[in-house]
Design an enzyme around this catalytic site. Structure first.
Site, PDB file in Angstrom:
ATOM      1  N   HIS A 238     -11.627   3.038   3.960  1.00 49.53           N
ATOM      2  CA  HIS A 238     -10.173   2.939   3.793  1.00 49.53           C
ATOM      3  C   HIS A 238      -9.623   4.193   3.111  1.00 49.53           C
ATOM      4  O   HIS A 238      -8.593   4.726   3.520  1.00 49.53           O
ATOM      5  CB  HIS A 238      -9.798   1.690   2.991  1.00 49.53           C
ATOM      6  CG  HIS A 238      -9.681   0.456   3.827  1.00 49.53           C
ATOM      7  ND1 HIS A 238      -8.533   0.123   4.502  1.00 49.53           N
ATOM      8  CD2 HIS A 238     -10.567  -0.524   4.096  1.00 49.53           C
ATOM      9  CE1 HIS A 238      -8.712  -1.012   5.146  1.00 49.53           C
ATOM     10  NE2 HIS A 238      -9.944  -1.427   4.918  1.00 49.53           N
TER      11      HIS A 238
ATOM     12  N   SER B 235      -8.265  -7.370  12.437  1.00 53.94           N
ATOM     13  CA  SER B 235      -7.180  -7.542  13.408  1.00 53.94           C
ATOM     14  C   SER B 235      -6.246  -6.343  13.454  1.00 53.94           C
ATOM     15  O   SER B 235      -5.360  -6.290  14.304  1.00 53.94           O
ATOM     16  CB  SER B 235      -6.385  -8.814  13.097  1.00 53.94           C
ATOM     17  OG  SER B 235      -5.768  -8.708  11.828  1.00 53.94           O
TER      18      SER B 235
ATOM     19  N   ALA C 237     -10.902   7.245   3.055  1.00 57.49           N
ATOM     20  CA  ALA C 237     -11.012   8.405   3.942  1.00 57.49           C
ATOM     21  C   ALA C 237      -9.950   8.373   5.038  1.00 57.49           C
ATOM     22  O   ALA C 237      -9.464   9.424   5.460  1.00 57.49           O
ATOM     23  CB  ALA C 237     -12.410   8.460   4.558  1.00 57.49           C
TER      24      ALA C 237
END
Length: 172
Positions: A50, A13, A52
């Protein structure tokens, strides 16, 4: 009212992206407390993505179980701590990859976290999934997890000054 912030929403989301956007505007030090465990290839890929995407000036601390100790250690005025995420932290306690859940340990850790939050100098942005909107899981263990995450999110939200619901990448 607390300066802490809880960002909740469904999977994909935009919760982590929203937390990062808030952190990019923060004038002081930013530390991400990552709770994920790289137990399989798919999870290793998610963690790598995450890492990177995270800005280089954000420091990272891994705390798959000892979140309270990590927050206590990082606590300083002017620091923003992004906890990503409560959902996986709870999985690590209630559904460990090896062995049985440590329910007494979880109860102690949860109580310690809730007691610590009002005393922190650091501002904390928590990321968590809202998992209770779907079909009720068939398995007892999954239902217990959904219930516990719902209670945890409610208790964290009561200790935060701001709550954001993410829907389709948009903050509400």
């Amino acid at each position: 009212m607390s300066a802490h912030h809880l960002i909740v929403g469904g999977q994909r989301s935009g919760k982590s992206r929203q937390a990062e956007a808030l952190a990019l505007r923060w004038p002081g030090r930013v530390t991400v407390v990552a709770t994920a465990l790289a137990a399989d290839d798919e999870m290793r890929a998610r963690i790598a993505h995450h890492r990177a995407a995270r800005p280089a000036h954000f420091s990272t601390v891994e705390a798959p179980l000892a979140l309270t100790a990590a927050l206590r250690e990082l606590d300083e005025a002017g620091r923003l701590v992004v906890v990503d995420c409560l959902t996986l932290w709870l999985v690590n306690w209630l559904m460990p990859m090896t062995g049985e859940p440590n329910l007494a340990g979880w109860a102690d850790e949860r109580a310690a976290l809730l007691a610590l939050l009002p005393r922190l100098q650091s501002r904390v942005v928590f990321v968590s999934n809202e998992v209770g909107w779907g079909v009720s899981p068939l398995g007892r263990e999954a239902r217990a997890y959904v219930d516990e995450l719902g209670r945890l999110n409610q208790d964290i939200a009561r200790r935060c000054g701001q709550l954001t619901l993410m829907v389709a990448g948009q903050p509400w």
